[in-house]
Design a protein around this motif. Structure first.
Motif, PDB file in Angstrom:
ATOM      1  N   GLN A 169       0.880  -1.172  -0.072  1.00  0.00           N
ATOM      2  CA  GLN A 169       0.042   0.086  -0.147  1.00  0.00           C
ATOM      3  C   GLN A 169       0.784   1.108  -0.099  1.00  0.00           C
ATOM      4  N   TYR A 170       1.786   1.090   0.813  1.00  0.00           N
ATOM      5  CA  TYR A 170       2.741   2.455   0.872  1.00  0.00           C
ATOM      6  C   TYR A 170       3.501   2.533  -0.479  1.00  0.00           C
ATOM      7  N   ALA A 171       4.072   1.549  -1.068  1.00  0.00           N
ATOM      8  CA  ALA A 171       4.823   1.615  -2.105  1.00  0.00           C
ATOM      9  C   ALA A 171       3.877   2.263  -3.539  1.00  0.00           C
ATOM     10  N   ALA A 172       2.625   1.591  -3.575  1.00  0.00           N
ATOM     11  CA  ALA A 172       1.678   2.283  -4.499  1.00  0.00           C
ATOM     12  C   ALA A 172       1.064   3.657  -4.413  1.00  0.00           C
ATOM     13  N   SER A 173       1.119   3.993  -2.879  1.00  0.00           N
ATOM     14  CA  SER A 173       0.800   5.710  -2.684  1.00  0.00           C
ATOM     15  C   SER A 173       2.109   6.352  -3.289  1.00  0.00           C
ATOM     16  N   GLN A 174       3.340   5.962  -2.893  1.00  0.00           N
ATOM     17  CA  GLN A 174       4.407   6.752  -3.502  1.00  0.00           C
ATOM     18  C   GLN A 174       4.617   6.811  -4.885  1.00  0.00           C
ATOM     19  N   ILE A 175       4.258   5.769  -5.492  1.00  0.00           N
ATOM     20  CA  ILE A 175       4.385   5.763  -7.029  1.00  0.00           C
ATOM     21  C   ILE A 175       3.361   6.626  -7.687  1.00  0.00           C
ATOM     22  N   GLU A 176       2.108   6.526  -7.043  1.00  0.00           N
ATOM     23  CA  GLU A 176       0.964   7.216  -7.464  1.00  0.00           C
ATOM     24  C   GLU A 176       1.322   8.914  -7.429  1.00  0.00           C
ATOM     25  N   ASP A 177       1.923   9.258  -6.181  1.00  0.00           N
ATOM     26  CA  ASP A 177       2.102  10.723  -5.642  1.00  0.00           C
ATOM     27  C   ASP A 177       2.984  11.243  -6.906  1.00  0.00           C
TER      28      ASP A 177
ATOM     29  N   LEU B 207       3.697  10.022  -9.748  1.00  0.00           N
ATOM     30  CA  LEU B 207       3.177  10.248 -11.318  1.00  0.00           C
ATOM     31  C   LEU B 207       2.137  11.280 -11.221  1.00  0.00           C
ATOM     32  N   GLN B 208       1.381  11.626 -10.143  1.00  0.00           N
ATOM     33  CA  GLN B 208       0.227  12.340 -10.378  1.00  0.00           C
ATOM     34  C   GLN B 208       0.391  14.049  -9.682  1.00  0.00           C
ATOM     35  N   ASN B 209       1.133  13.936  -8.735  1.00  0.00           N
ATOM     36  CA  ASN B 209       1.197  15.138  -8.027  1.00  0.00           C
ATOM     37  C   ASN B 209       2.286  15.916  -7.841  1.00  0.00           C
ATOM     38  N   ALA B 210       3.553  15.171  -8.247  1.00  0.00           N
ATOM     39  CA  ALA B 210       4.823  15.640  -8.025  1.00  0.00           C
ATOM     40  C   ALA B 210       5.109  16.653  -9.240  1.00  0.00           C
ATOM     41  N   SER B 211       6.348  17.378  -9.071  1.00  0.00           N
ATOM     42  CA  SER B 211       6.807  18.203 -10.039  1.00  0.00           C
ATOM     43  C   SER B 211       7.069  17.338 -11.285  1.00  0.00           C
ATOM     44  N   PRO B 212       6.987  18.063 -12.537  1.00  0.00           N
ATOM     45  CA  PRO B 212       7.480  17.437 -13.915  1.00  0.00           C
ATOM     46  C   PRO B 212       8.854  16.561 -13.652  1.00  0.00           C
ATOM     47  N   GLU B 213       9.906  17.180 -12.972  1.00  0.00           N
ATOM     48  CA  GLU B 213      11.106  16.642 -12.839  1.00  0.00           C
ATOM     49  C   GLU B 213      11.104  15.219 -11.820  1.00  0.00           C
ATOM     50  N   ALA B 214      10.143  15.226 -10.780  1.00  0.00           N
ATOM     51  CA  ALA B 214       9.851  13.935  -9.818  1.00  0.00           C
ATOM     52  C   ALA B 214       9.131  12.917 -10.911  1.00  0.00           C
ATOM     53  N   LYS B 215       8.082  13.422 -11.652  1.00  0.00           N
ATOM     54  CA  LYS B 215       7.516  12.566 -12.538  1.00  0.00           C
ATOM     55  C   LYS B 215       8.423  11.883 -13.579  1.00  0.00           C
ATOM     56  N   ALA B 216       9.128  12.587 -14.115  1.00  0.00           N
ATOM     57  CA  ALA B 216      10.023  12.085 -15.235  1.00  0.00           C
ATOM     58  C   ALA B 216      11.011  10.955 -14.425  1.00  0.00           C
ATOM     59  N   LYS B 217      11.380  11.202 -13.136  1.00  0.00           N
ATOM     60  CA  LYS B 217      12.521  10.547 -12.438  1.00  0.00           C
ATOM     61  C   LYS B 217      11.737   9.224 -12.146  1.00  0.00           C
ATOM     62  N   MET B 218      10.323   9.146 -11.661  1.00  0.00           N
ATOM     63  CA  MET B 218       9.587   8.003 -11.486  1.00  0.00           C
ATOM     64  C   MET B 218       9.492   7.119 -12.697  1.00  0.00           C
ATOM     65  N   ILE B 219       9.101   7.971 -13.863  1.00  0.00           N
ATOM     66  CA  ILE B 219       9.037   7.016 -15.215  1.00  0.00           C
ATOM     67  C   ILE B 219      10.296   6.436 -15.649  1.00  0.00           C
ATOM     68  N   ASP B 220      11.382   7.117 -15.182  1.00  0.00           N
ATOM     69  CA  ASP B 220      12.907   6.565 -15.507  1.00  0.00           C
ATOM     70  C   ASP B 220      12.897   5.072 -14.554  1.00  0.00           C
ATOM     71  N   ASN B 221      12.493   5.514 -13.471  1.00  0.00           N
ATOM     72  CA  ASN B 221      12.746   4.319 -12.162  1.00  0.00           C
ATOM     73  C   ASN B 221      11.773   3.232 -12.779  1.00  0.00           C
ATOM     74  N   ILE B 222      10.763   3.311 -13.219  1.00  0.00           N
ATOM     75  CA  ILE B 222       9.766   2.202 -13.649  1.00  0.00           C
ATOM     76  C   ILE B 222      10.342   1.489 -14.819  1.00  0.00           C
ATOM     77  N   ALA B 223      10.908   2.381 -15.641  1.00  0.00           N
ATOM     78  CA  ALA B 223      11.744   1.488 -16.797  1.00  0.00           C
ATOM     79  C   ALA B 223      12.830   0.840 -16.428  1.00  0.00           C
ATOM     80  N   GLN B 224      13.554   1.287 -15.394  1.00  0.00           N
ATOM     81  CA  GLN B 224      14.797   0.652 -15.007  1.00  0.00           C
ATOM     82  C   GLN B 224      14.263  -0.658 -14.295  1.00  0.00           C
ATOM     83  N   GLY B 225      13.398  -0.497 -13.482  1.00  0.00           N
ATOM     84  CA  GLY B 225      12.961  -1.778 -12.672  1.00  0.00           C
ATOM     85  C   GLY B 225      12.476  -2.797 -13.779  1.00  0.00           C
ATOM     86  N   ILE B 226      11.775  -2.418 -14.798  1.00  0.00           N
ATOM     87  CA  ILE B 226      11.177  -3.518 -15.675  1.00  0.00           C
ATOM     88  C   ILE B 226      12.247  -3.946 -16.278  1.00  0.00           C
TER      89      ILE B 226
END
Length: 514
Positions: free
Chosen positions: A337-345, A347-366
């Motif tokens: 639950q905590y991990a899902a909320s951090q990823i969603e935050d 992707l949805q609520n953070a700065s453009p830079e933070a969103k881009a970093k999360m997308i990069d992290n998801i791609a690296q994890g995959i």
């Protein structure tokens, strides 16, 4: 008890348990119609083992010596043979003695049917690992099927079976032949190396089981007749050099350090192996799983979510308390639950830079779980006699084209996190889910599975095709270079190397001479 005996008595034929067809994955029932079977049933009950069928034979080669010693066991006679069985409740029991003494105490289970039919060939214990050997043999068949006029022949399922038959006759784990180059002045040495666990190896080398693997044979034929294997096999045919090429199907070594199940390399002029792009991580039957992290420790959860750029440290106190309290489901739910909320935050609520970093992290994890960091590995999915190739290069840029969301799924039996297209939860990129399994020693083992969704397949799909015996190679999505024919063919041989760029080879092309 009477109901149990009635189930057993519906199956009347004892088996020769050591036959190759009765390998791991075969289902049995205790032969309670005989005194020996009744004695076995009593011994099982004394161990607290529920003998309600079906009892599934397991592969003991995957267990260490200490794990085997810790198994609940019963001895029906003196002797060094042993067979491990599990019941539908997840209990395990090891039956020891001689195969001749153990076999008559069991019947093969097929529901209400009785079977010791000589035409029954048993079952495939591990279809995925067995298919690794099929694909390796198909690759080898493609590289050696040279025809006049610089042509490479179409590999059929029968060609694959022929390779395995020739390998079996050698009595070894490798088969090697020399084949002439187009110019008849050089000969390439091509080797097929097969390394599988005992159960999959036995299934693969049993000709009687090939009908059970018809789809996998067809998928392998389709894959090696498509563009990449065609291009490479033809290049080595016409390049005017004596090459040493090895195709390896390896289901044993490096399972945790490399993602490749079947790989191809050519020995260069310095005697060093150079990998080709034909390095595959194989999945069978449309299986979604492409990664996993096992264990129920805090470190395991940190490792899992760190791959996706999520720090779950704030959730680990509650996780530890629930684990110590004997509630692993609640423990994993808190972290998920905590991990899902951090990823969603992000992707949805953070700065453009933070969103881009999360997308990069998801791609690296995959990419990590799909290839273990090896950019040359491609994921190949065999299904219904065809294949699909997924490649994970440039995944970050592809993910930027999709508005992603993350959620914790409340209505599942076990904790699950999904990343999907925003507003369309069914279009999943991936899901991470928890699963509890019972180990042979009676303890539980927890795994975190990482599974692809339709969105990830769409973003990474490189090619797909299918096979039938009446289809020509050209119709199998072959986008290979045109065949060299006519008066310019000989002159073109020196320039025939196909797409040997760094993105294909994994390194810069070697410069020879000055």
């Amino acid at each position: 008890m009477r109901d149990l005996l009635n189930i057993f008595d519906s199956i009347v034929n004892e088996v020769t348990i050591s036959k190759p067809k009765y390998g791991a994955g075969t289902q049995f029932a205790v032969a309670t119609g005989s005194k020996n079977g009744q004695a076995l049933l009593q011994l099982m009950q004394q161990q607290g083992f529920d003998a309600t069928p079906p009892l599934t034979m397991q592969d003991t080669s995957e267990l260490g010596d200490q794990e085997i010693l810790n198994l609940p066991s019963i001895a029906v006679s003196k002797g060094g043979d042993g067979y491990l069985f599990s019941n539908p409740a997840g209990q395990y029991i090891l039956v020891t003695g001689t195969a001749a003494n153990i076999g008559p105490r069991f019947n093969v289970y097929t529901g209400a049917k009785a079977i010791d039919d000589p035409e029954d060939v048993g079952k495939i214990g591990n279809r995925g690992e067995t298919s690794e050997g099929i694909l390796g043999a198909a690759m080898f068949a493609k590289f050696v099927k040279r025809e006049p006029g610089e042509n490479i022949g179409t590999v059929t399922p029968n060609d694959i079976g022929d390779v395995l038959d020739r390998l079996q006759k050698t009595g070894q784990d490798q088969y090697e032949i020399e084949v002439e180059d187009y110019d008849n002045e050089h000969a390439d040495r091509i080797t097929f190396v097969l390394r599988l666990k005992t159960g999959p190896y036995q299934d693969l080398m049993d000709p009687a089981k090939r009908t059970l693997l018809a789809d996998e044979y067809a998928s392998a034929a389709a894959y090696v007749n498509s563009s990449d294997a065609e291009r490479y096999s033809r290049y080595f045919y016409i390049n005017g050099r004596a090459d040493q090429i090895t195709i390896m199907a390896d289901g044993v070594t490096g399972e945790k350090t490399q993602k490749t199940d079947v790989w191809v390399y050519v020995t260069d002029e310095n005697g060093q192996p150079r990998k080709l792009r034909l390095n595959t991580s194989l999945k069978v039957g449309g299986i979604g799983q492409f990664g996993q992290v096992g264990g129920d420790s805090e470190q395991t959860q940190e490792t899992l979510w760190n791959y996706f750029g999520v720090n779950v440290a704030p959730a680990l106190k509650e996780f530890k308390q629930n684990i110590q309290g004997g509630d692993p489901k609640a423990a994993f739910a808190s972290v998920y639950q905590y991990a899902a909320s951090q990823i969603e935050d992000a992707l949805q609520n953070a700065s453009p830079e933070a969103k881009a970093k999360m997308i990069d992290n998801i791609a690296q994890g995959i990419t990590h779980f799909a290839t273990l960091g090896d950019p040359k590995v491609e994921l190949v999915d065999f299904s219904d006699g065809g294949f699909k190739i997924l490649r994970f290069n440039n995944l970050v840029e592809k993910l930027k084209t999709v508005d992603l969301a993350a959620r914790y799924v409340e209505d599942k039996a076990w904790p699950q996190v999904e990343i999907h297209e925003r507003g369309n939860p069914k279009n999943k990129l991936l899901q991470v889910r928890m699963k509890i399994e019972n180990k042979p020693n009676g303890k539980i083992y927890i795994r975190n599975y990482i599974e692809k969704g339709p969105l990830l397949e769409k973003l990474t799909e490189y090619k797909k095709a299918s096979w039938d015996n009446e289809t020509s190679t050209q119709a199998l999505d072959r986008v290979a270079d045109k065949r060299l024919t006519g008066p310019g063919a000989k002159a073109a041989k020196s320039n025939a190397e196909p797409k040997m760029s760094a993105d294909v080879l994994g390194r810069e092309k070697r410069k020879v001479g000055k």
